[in-house]
Design an enzyme around this catalytic site. Structure first.
Site, mmCIF file in Angstrom:
data_model
loop_
_atom_site.group_PDB
_atom_site.id
_atom_site.type_symbol
_atom_site.label_atom_id
_atom_site.label_comp_id
_atom_site.label_asym_id
_atom_site.label_seq_id
_atom_site.Cartn_x
_atom_site.Cartn_y
_atom_site.Cartn_z
ATOM 1 N N ASP A 107 29.459 16.789 -7.591
ATOM 2 C CA ASP A 107 29.282 15.348 -7.456
ATOM 3 C C ASP A 107 30.637 14.670 -7.256
ATOM 4 O OD1 ASP A 107 26.596 15.748 -7.961
ATOM 5 O OD2 ASP A 107 26.781 15.286 -10.111
HETATM 6 N N1 URA Z 1 25.807 19.531 -12.205
HETATM 7 C C1 URA Z 1 25.966 18.197 -12.051
HETATM 8 O O1 URA Z 1 25.249 17.407 -12.638
HETATM 9 N N2 URA Z 1 26.934 17.775 -11.227
HETATM 10 C C2 URA Z 1 27.782 18.596 -10.560
HETATM 11 O O2 URA Z 1 28.673 18.136 -9.838
HETATM 12 C C3 URA Z 1 27.599 19.985 -10.744
HETATM 13 C C4 URA Z 1 26.601 20.418 -11.569
#
Ligand code: URA
Length: 235
Positions: free
Chosen positions: A102
């Site tokens: 993310d």
């Molecule tokens: N899980 C999440 O919620 N975000 C990420 O970036 C990776 C795994």
């Protein structure tokens, strides 16, 4: 390989730009000026020069990036900076991130142009381990550890696969390590939401046995070693 493909993949310019360079006589193969962009070159043997400088051809590149927050895991984006823009001395123009983190997640991201390796690491059937460090709002408990081991309902058709939750410290803000074997959308955040808690900070520290080099500050990267590439291939 065709000369124009070779030059474009070596980062000299776009396919049409390199065709122009060839027509203008700016390219030599084994010291002879070549004016046909479709001429074949042997990437092992032939010496190609542009403006008198040897053109290095690298088939595959592999980088470990410590992804900073605020950067998107994509090759192109109209608004935000991408992880590919952080790789300043890349030779290849076809690099992409192996999976996504993310925008507000930090940590280990592999950047390559090796589609086969990427496919193997991301295939849902391969269950490649991914380990995250996180800080969580709320007290993470042994019950959460047991629930994560059983699998939790994050609103998808299926429960999550068994995941290993380790509590590093448990107070109003807890510190944890979590290893998951899937890569569902926002999976870690949604797993904690499912047990009534909120991820405040998330960083991937390991993927497929490859550990994030802790000497890399957010935004820094380095090439993977041969051993590391082999480790990922075995994964
Ligand atoms: N899980 C999440 O919620 N975000 C990420 O970036 C990776 C795994």
């Amino acid at each position: 390989m065709r000369l124009d493909k070779f030059l474009a993949e070596a980062g000299i310019g776009s396919r049409s730009q390199v065709k122009t360079y060839v027509k203008k006589g700016m390219v030599t193969v084994n010291e002879e000026i070549v004016k046909k962009a479709e001429q074949k070159v042997d990437i092992e043997k032939d010496v190609v020069k542009f403006h008198g400088e040897i053109v290095e051809y690298v088939a595959f590149e592999y980088y470990m990036l410590n992804k900073p927050e605020g950067v998107v895991s994509a090759t192109k984006d109209n608004v935000s900076k991408t992880v590919i823009e952080l790789i300043k001395d890349k030779k290849r123009e076809d690099l992409f991130p192996v999976g996504r983190l993310d925008k507000d997640t930090q940590g280990l991201l592999i950047i390559t142009n090796d589609g086969e390796l990427s496919h193997n690491m991301l295939s849902p059937r391969k269950h490649v381990d991914k380990t995250y460090y996180a800080t969580i709002e709320g007290i993470v408990t042994k019950d959460d550890v047991a629930l994560f081991l059983e699998g939790v309902d994050i609103g998808d058709e299926k429960l999550t696969m068994p995941a290993k939750l380790e509590i590093l410290s448990s107070d109003n803000i807890s510190e944890i390590k979590l290893t998951i074997r899937e890569g569902r959308f926002h999976q870690v955040k949604r797993m904690f939401e499912a047990v009534g808690k909120k991820v405040l900070f998330l960083k991937r520290i390991e993927m497929g046995g490859l550990k994030l080099d802790e000497s890399l500050k957010p935004g820094e990267y380095r090439k993977l070693t041969k051993e590391e590439i082999n480790l990922l291939r075995r994964t």
